[in-house]
Design an enzyme around this catalytic site. Structure first.
Site, short mmCIF file in Angstrom:
data_model
loop_
_atom_site.label_atom_id
_atom_site.label_comp_id
_atom_site.label_asym_id
_atom_site.label_seq_id
_atom_site.Cartn_x
_atom_site.Cartn_y
_atom_site.Cartn_z
N ASP A 144 60.87 9.52 33.83
CA ASP A 144 60.38 8.38 33.09
C ASP A 144 59.86 7.37 34.13
OD1 ASP A 144 60.09 6.50 30.89
OD2 ASP A 144 61.88 5.53 31.70
N ASP A 203 59.06 3.28 33.40
CA ASP A 203 59.65 1.94 33.24
C ASP A 203 61.17 2.03 33.09
OD1 ASP A 203 57.12 0.84 33.27
OD2 ASP A 203 56.91 0.82 31.09
N ASP A 235 66.13 6.45 31.88
CA ASP A 235 67.11 5.38 31.67
C ASP A 235 67.40 5.11 30.20
OD1 ASP A 235 64.32 4.34 31.61
OD2 ASP A 235 65.34 2.52 30.98
#
Length: 232
Positions: A13, A15, A176
């Protein structure tokens, strides 16, 4: 401890995983709200709204500012202005998380094909990777608008499996957010959840990734990659 011995490639990922982009997203969000004469939001609020793509971020911001649900027509009218302001603020305040550059270089040097799977629009994803000089390490970059579906749908990950002709056991997803973990599970692949990013205030461990890391450099240890890999 999870067994990652079969892993041959890694998808990340963006961001909240590689880059802390909330300051720039918050600036663009507030510039849009200000232009509309609406109350502004805080960085912490934006941090809790990130993860489902630009439209969902702006929808959440408008719902907050107006204190009502926002219809698709009003959202669509605001999006060009948000995109304009984000383009202006792109990489003004964003930063790499600790050890990201080191670990990405280690994995690349060790021969792992690397991919980006983000819900951020593609047009903003590539410039960010270029700004931090990471673009050369990723042979596949998928934004939220690159395919017809985005995370938590497994389509981006199954696309990578097909492109690289991998079995599910050979691909690892690192992120995250629960969207990353849900997408990985739906694709039948292993995942690592990072505790420091954006996950709507939830403990990433509740999504049951194969492993949870508090620091990015823990990924190298889980994959048995050492600093010596940099010298190969």
């Amino acid at each position: 401890m999870a067994d990652f011995s079969q892993i041959k490639a890694v998808a990340f990922d963006l961001d909240g995983t590689l880059i802390d982009s909330v300051p720039d997203l918050a600036a663009a969000t507030n510039a849009t709200l200000q232009e509309l004469g609406l109350p502004l939001c805080t960085q912490d609020q934006v941090r809790s709204w990130v993860g489902n793509g630009a439209e969902m971020l702006m929808r959440r911001a408008l719902c907050f500012a107006l204190d009502v649900d926002v219809n698709d027509e009003k959202l669509a009218a605001c999006m060009p202005r948000f995109m304009h302001f984000y383009q202006q603020n792109l990489q003004q305040h964003s930063r790499l998380y600790d050890n990201v550059e080191l670990v990405v270089k280690q994995l690349y040097a060790a021969g792992y094909p690397l991919a980006i799977v983000t819900n951020k629009p593609y047009e903003f994803t590539v410039p960010l990777l270029e700004a931090f000089k990471l673009d050369s390490y990723f042979s596949i970059v998928l934004g939220g608008d690159s395919l017809s579906k985005m995370k938590p749908d497994p389509m981006p990950l199954t696309h990578i499996l097909q492109q690289w002709q991998l079995e599910p056991a050979q691909l690892l997803m690192v992120g995250d957010s629960k969207n990353d973990i849900l997408a990985a599970k739906a694709a039948g692949i292993a995942s690592i959840g990072l505790t420091y990013g954006y996950n709507y205030g939830e403990d990433i461990g509740l999504s049951s990734p194969a492993a949870v890391c508090e620091q990015f450099n823990e990924i190298s240890a889980l994959l048995n990659i050492s600093a010596e890999s940099m010298e190969q």
